[in-house]
Write an enzyme that holds these catalytic residues in place. Structure first.
Site, short mmCIF file in Angstrom:
data_model
loop_
_atom_site.label_atom_id
_atom_site.label_comp_id
_atom_site.label_asym_id
_atom_site.label_seq_id
_atom_site.Cartn_x
_atom_site.Cartn_y
_atom_site.Cartn_z
N ASP A 34 0.83 -1.20 0.00
CA ASP A 34 0.00 0.00 0.00
C ASP A 34 0.87 1.26 0.00
O ASP A 34 1.71 1.42 0.90
CB ASP A 34 -0.87 -0.05 1.26
CG ASP A 34 -2.06 0.90 1.18
OD1 ASP A 34 -2.16 1.63 0.19
OD2 ASP A 34 -2.87 0.89 2.12
N ASP A 35 0.66 2.13 -0.97
CA ASP A 35 1.42 3.39 -1.06
C ASP A 35 2.93 3.16 -1.09
O ASP A 35 3.70 3.91 -0.48
CB ASP A 35 1.10 4.33 0.12
CG ASP A 35 -0.27 4.99 0.01
OD1 ASP A 35 -1.07 4.58 -0.84
OD2 ASP A 35 -0.54 5.91 0.81
N CYS A 74 -6.14 4.28 -4.08
CA CYS A 74 -6.33 2.92 -3.62
C CYS A 74 -7.52 2.11 -4.15
O CYS A 74 -7.33 1.08 -4.79
CB CYS A 74 -6.41 3.01 -2.11
SG CYS A 74 -6.51 1.45 -1.35
N SER A 155 -8.39 1.73 4.63
CA SER A 155 -7.10 2.24 5.12
C SER A 155 -7.18 2.43 6.63
O SER A 155 -8.21 2.87 7.15
CB SER A 155 -6.77 3.58 4.48
OG SER A 155 -6.82 3.48 3.09
N ASP A 284 -0.42 -0.73 -4.81
CA ASP A 284 -1.62 -0.08 -5.35
C ASP A 284 -1.38 1.26 -6.02
O ASP A 284 -2.07 1.63 -6.95
CB ASP A 284 -2.70 0.05 -4.27
CG ASP A 284 -2.33 0.99 -3.14
OD1 ASP A 284 -1.12 1.26 -2.95
OD2 ASP A 284 -3.23 1.45 -2.42
N LYS A 305 1.74 9.61 -5.23
CA LYS A 305 0.34 9.21 -5.10
C LYS A 305 -0.62 10.31 -5.57
O LYS A 305 -0.42 11.49 -5.29
CB LYS A 305 0.07 8.89 -3.62
CG LYS A 305 -1.37 8.48 -3.32
CD LYS A 305 -1.51 8.03 -1.89
CE LYS A 305 -2.95 7.59 -1.60
NZ LYS A 305 -3.10 7.02 -0.24
#
Ligand SMILES: *[C@@H]1O[C@H](CO)[C@@H](O)[C@H](O)[C@H]1NC(C)=O
Ligand SMILES: *[C@@H]1O[C@H](CO)[C@@H](O)[C@H](O)[C@H]1NC(C)=O
Ligand SMILES: *[C@@H]1O[C@H](CO)[C@@H](O)[C@H](O)[C@H]1NC(C)=O
Ligand SMILES: *[C@@H]1O[C@H](CO)[C@@H](O)[C@H](O)[C@H]1NC(C)=O
Ligand SMILES: *[C@@H]1O[C@H](CO)[C@@H](O)[C@H](O)[C@H]1NC(C)=O
Length: 516
Positions: A34-35, A74, A155, A284, A305
């Site tokens: 994630d990220d 996301c 999240s 993601d 992002k």
């Protein structure tokens, strides 16, 4: 007698082939971070990251340099991963689901798990879902093709965050203070609220390795979708990994995830299925630059992002399958998360839905042939908040990328590139900005619109973008609806809501795997 022996021998040979054929259906493990930025892993050049298990996976398999998530944020990115279709087709726009969202991934979309279930796979998901919860948990993974689920369904900053580090150290933020505490679901039931972040990753890992062991013991082919909360903000880590690297909180988050990856590989080996498992790792979207040094790093790419610059969507990606994927390869071929479904379905004999457009293509030619060429010729960039009247923000082929629109996101001073700042709003680029990504990956030197190169390349990219856009029909948004009453709560009807939603149906110890 001799004839009988021959028949018997033939039957035995047949049985042996048949049983080998059954066993040869590969297990699928999809690891999703994630990220995480293009520059965050040791094997992608970060000087002080510790990611030995992912680096080993790269050394034993294939590492991509031109791999894309389908969105710079996301929920849409995950929708595209699991359906093989750009997010606009499934209504996962604009932005992302929150804890109060009423919508979710529509049930008439086919997920990788649904396809694999039809061909006899056990399917388990662990971690961050972020494709909706909905009334009566209707959108959770167990209603989308997964036999089992353990995880926080969005999240972990979409709920108040208090403790991020062992023993009782605060998070670097209060996150969304007014919302219900972060719920940890097991299948459809909340088993811990708030979820304990300092033990969460080990809990996730135990669930994943338990699922591998049980499926392998039952000789059932399995699909594990392991979607880490790491390395999303607020970064957190348990006792073993706090302050264990020289890269601060991001380093702690990353090494805890990497250690979990190592435990998953160890479980594959211990279960005797490591020679028949396809493992794929990616993330993601790019790093959240609002988090400054506490967040991730996009390496040599521009912005992060939320943007359609390369740092928003180009991701680390690793593929591993001993004996099938040659060790230590690097590919510069174009691929992306929408390609995972067709590739996995091809490998497993699952059926690709024929009643809808699938944007992904099979990556087998890249994976299983050294220096193999991709079927994919273009990748399409949608922004975090796509609009039907605007459509694509950009397009690339294997060499060139055109920006029709640009927009900053998740960033501000003191970051030095104003193009990335959140306050740098949507800008139509007419003429489009064109870069040669193979020689200018950092998007620094636009090609002059007056050049012949520009005219030739843009004519092709314009035409391909126009053709694609004709078929790119937006489904009505699933993300707009919201109702505070839908925030997951382990004590339905309690007061004062949502603060009263506090439960712990788990023993304190992290080393407890779910009973599945
Ligand atoms: C799912 O249902 C919606 C609403 O009826 C429809 O518009 C859409 O085309 C369907 N999608 C698929 C993939 O069947
Ligand atoms: C949720 O379940 C309850 C109780 O079974 C039912 O009354 C309600 O209609 C359901 N809601 C939805 C949206 O399905
Ligand atoms: C953490 O804080 C809680 C609540 O203040 C306390 O009960 C617990 O003992 C603390 N744990 C440690 C390991 O310090
Ligand atoms: C980790 O480092 C921080 C910052 O230096 C410090 O406050 C904290 O006590 C350390 N934690 C542990 C478990 O060593
Ligand atoms: C491509 O389309 C843009 C508008 O989006 C236009 O400005 C440009 O002139 C077109 N270029 C070519 C070569 O067709």
């Amino acid at each position: 007698m001799a004839a009988h022996c021959t028949v018997l021998a033939a039957a035995l040979v047949f049985l042996a082939i048949a049983s080998r054929a059954v066993q040869s259906t590969p297990n699928i493990v999809l690891l999703f971070a994630d990220d995480l930025g293009y520059g965050d892993l040791g094997c992608y050049g970060h000087p002080t990251s510790h990611s030995p298990n992912l680096d080993k996976m790269a050394a034993e398999g294939l590492r991509f340099t031109q791999f894309y998530s389908a969105s710079p944020v996301c929920s849409p990115s995950r929708a595209a991963l699991l359906t093989g279709r750009y997010q606009i087709r499934s209504g996962i726009w604009p932005g992302v689901f929150g804890a109060s969202s009423t919508g979710g991934l529509p049930h008439n979309e086919t997920t990788i798990a649904e396809g694999l279930k039809k061909v006899g796979y056990a399917t388990g998901m662990v971690g961050k879902w972020h494709l909706g919860v909905g009334a009566n948990n209707t959108y959770l993974p167990v209603n989308q093709g997964f036999d089992h689920y353990l995880g926080i369904p969005f999240s972990h900053d979409m709920c108040p965050c208090a403790i991020c580090f062992y023993p009782n150290q605060s998070c670097f933020d209060g996150c969304r203070k007014g919302e219900a505490p972060c719920p940890l679901f097991m299948d459809n039931e909340i088993v811990q609220q708030p979820a304990d972040l300092t033990t969460l990753t080990q809990r996730y890992t135990d669930a994943a390795t338990g699922f591998i062991q049980k499926s392998a013991a039952a000789k059932t082919p399995f699909f594990l979708y392991m979607a880490y909360q790491h390395t999303h903000h607020p970064q957190f880590a348990g006792q073993k990994f706090r302050n264990s690297t020289s890269r601060g909180t991001m380093g702690d988050s990353l090494i805890e995830m990497d250690d979990s990856v190592g435990q998953i590989f160890a479980a594959l080996k211990a279960s005797g299925v490591d020679d028949n498992t396809f493992v794929f790792f990616t993330a993601d979207n790019g790093p959240s630059l609002t988090r400054h040094v506490r967040g991730g790093n996009q390496g040599l790419l521009k912005c992060g992002k939320g943007t359609t610059y390369e740092g928003g969507q180009r991701e680390p990606a690793l593929a591993w399958m001993p004996g099938k994927i040659a060790a230590g390869q690097i590919t510069h071929e174009l691929a992306g998360t929408v390609d995972v479904l067709p590739t996995v379905f091809k490998l497993t004999g699952a059926e690709i839905p024929s009643d809808r457009i699938i944007d992904g293509v099979d990556m087998s030619s890249i994976l299983f042939t050294e220096q193999g060429k991709a079927i994919r010729t273009h990748y399409f960039y949608y922004p975090k908040n796509p609009e039907p009247t605007i459509g694509l923000y950009g397009i690339r082929n294997n060499q060139y990328k055109a920006h029709f629109y640009t927009e900053g996101s998740h960033c501000g001073p003191p970051y030095r590139d104003e193009d990335c700042w959140s306050k740098t709003g949507q800008k139509k680029q007419d003429p489009p900005i064109l870069f040669n990504l193979l020689i200018d990956p950092s998007e620094r030197y636009p090609i002059s619109p007056k050049s012949d190169e520009y005219k030739t390349v843009m004519a092709e990219l314009n035409q391909t973008a126009t053709e694609f856009s004709r078929t790119a029909v937006f489904r009505g948004s699933e993300i707009h609806g919201s109702s505070a009453a839908l925030q997951p709560c382990c004590k339905p009807g309690c007061k004062p809501f949502p603060g009263c939603c506090v439960c712990n149906k788990l023993p304190y110890s992290a080393r407890t795997s779910p009973p599945w």
